[in-house]
Design an enzyme around this catalytic site. Sequence first.
Site, short mmCIF file in Angstrom:
data_model
loop_
_atom_site.label_atom_id
_atom_site.label_comp_id
_atom_site.label_asym_id
_atom_site.label_seq_id
_atom_site.Cartn_x
_atom_site.Cartn_y
_atom_site.Cartn_z
N HIS A 254 1.00 -1.15 0.06
CA HIS A 254 0.01 -0.22 -0.02
C HIS A 254 1.03 1.13 0.04
CE1 HIS A 254 -2.90 3.10 1.61
NE2 HIS A 254 -3.88 2.02 1.55
N GLN B 124 -4.93 -5.45 6.69
CA GLN B 124 -5.75 -6.21 6.08
C GLN B 124 -5.86 -7.84 6.84
OE1 GLN B 124 -8.09 -5.72 3.76
NE2 GLN B 124 -7.30 -3.67 3.30
N LYS C 260 -11.01 -1.07 10.04
CA LYS C 260 -10.98 -2.22 8.94
C LYS C 260 -11.50 -3.42 9.83
CE LYS C 260 -8.05 -0.30 5.53
NZ LYS C 260 -6.87 -0.29 4.57
N ASP D 86 2.77 -4.81 8.07
CA ASP D 86 1.55 -3.82 7.81
C ASP D 86 0.35 -4.95 7.79
OD1 ASP D 86 -0.79 -3.08 6.70
OD2 ASP D 86 0.22 -1.93 5.09
N CYS E 182 -4.69 2.38 -3.80
CA CYS E 182 -3.37 3.02 -3.04
C CYS E 182 -2.08 1.97 -3.37
CB CYS E 182 -3.55 3.17 -1.67
SG CYS E 182 -4.54 4.43 -1.21
C1 LIG Z 1 -5.80 0.25 4.45
C2 LIG Z 1 -4.36 0.15 4.33
C3 LIG Z 1 -3.43 0.96 4.92
C4 LIG Z 1 -3.68 2.28 5.50
O1 LIG Z 1 -4.80 2.12 6.70
P1 LIG Z 1 -5.22 3.47 7.12
O2 LIG Z 1 -6.35 2.97 8.06
O3 LIG Z 1 -5.40 4.18 6.21
O4 LIG Z 1 -4.06 4.22 7.98
C5 LIG Z 1 -2.22 0.42 4.77
N1 LIG Z 1 -1.90 -0.94 4.30
C6 LIG Z 1 -2.75 -1.58 3.97
C7 LIG Z 1 -2.54 -2.96 3.49
C8 LIG Z 1 -4.20 -1.14 3.87
O5 LIG Z 1 -5.17 -1.95 3.50
#
Ligand SMILES: *Cc1c(COP(=O)(O)O)cnc(C)c1O
Length: 404
Positions: free
Chosen positions: A121, A201, A224, A198, A362
């Site tokens: 992302h 997801q 999320k 990260d 993104c």
């Molecule tokens: C949504 C997402 C982000 C960013 O998350 P925020 O809630 O906008 O800070 C980063 N990495 C992944 C894989 C995402 O799906």
Amino acid sequence: MLDINKVRADFPILHQKVNGKPLVYFDNAATSQKPQVVIDAIADYYETINANIHRGVHTLSQLATDAYEISRKKIQKHINAKHSHEVLFTTGTTYGINLVASGFSQFVKEGDAVMISAMEHHSNIVPWQMLCERVGAELLVIPMNEKGELIMEEFEKLLSNKVKIIAVNHISNSLGTINPVKHIIDKAHSVGAAVIIDGAQSAPHLHIDMQELDCDFYTFSGHKACGPTGSGILYGKEEWLNKLPPYQGGGEMIKEVTFEKTTYAELPHKFEAGTPNIEGGIVMGTAIDYLNSIGLDNIQAYEQELLEYGTQKLQEIEGLKIFGTAQHKTSVISFNIEGIHPYDIGAIVDKMGIAVRTGHHCTQPVMDFFDVPGTVRASFSFYNTKEEINALVEAVVKAKRMLS
Ligand SMILES: *Cc1c(COP(=O)(O)O)cnc(C)c1O
């Protein structure tokens, strides 16, 4: 097993019409919907204990502080972190990555390297590029194959003791790929590199276990995973959080301030400057209780069923191509129809009440890799159904007829 009617009854937003049609919400990878218990907990906080936390002698301040710290412990237990002070409240995944990338200015020198992957992302690309520019380090990228899987042989070739930190997602938001993060972490540690995962997801879909993964940092967003917007977690190993400099200066993160010198507070407060999103932090705990009441194993099994069903049904549409066909993936289906712009499909299915996301999600480098301007992305959650997938398939067929 998961009782889908009972689950759906928990989500008030699902029971409405959009553009005259029953809402089908397939944009879960962008943000999840919220169950009634979460909505109630937000109101409950403001109706009963709203006050600024820490340093307060009055009762409400103590109640709010207790609720905030209980939530921290709940999240610690949920992700199996060793200590609760390794669990930092943030505003989301983006904040967590920026905090670590900023702090690593001290540990990455000119000539060193930072490693990311081809399917990150933008929020797990740009902060590392900024770090590399600041210190004169090189950005290395683990490549992927046509299925959207990281190529592990190439990863091992890129790995050396020049690499100081590796930042990869647990699950790709545009392809759904589940990455072999445990393997990456073990290999990274063998050359002395730190790893930040990260988990934006993965937190909504998988059991995540900090001690088992042995990652150095792990970050995710509350919104999320059924929690409120503007809430998030950065997990960091105690030894790293002690070494890392503070990110923001302000109230709460200090031990003592004079004009000559300031000393910093102990963990976790060293990284929690200013008044935080108190309600968000507390209610993230409520959201985690909710997910656990359904059971992440049940969620995963059910979503896997939806993924298989959706993949099979969508593939029957002539000219439809799915991007991201990894062996291990979650319930994200990115696709295009030959000769049709993804935006046009998204706009038409929206008229039929179906929410999908279109564009680059993104992840522009992923779109460049597949040489497409963007994709249509349907991402399923445990409150979605096969009937809703049928509605999507029907809508896409209609859109295709109208546009070709
Ligand atoms: C949504 C997402 C982000 C960013 O998350 P925020 O809630 O906008 O800070 C980063 N990495 C992944 C894989 C995402 O799906």
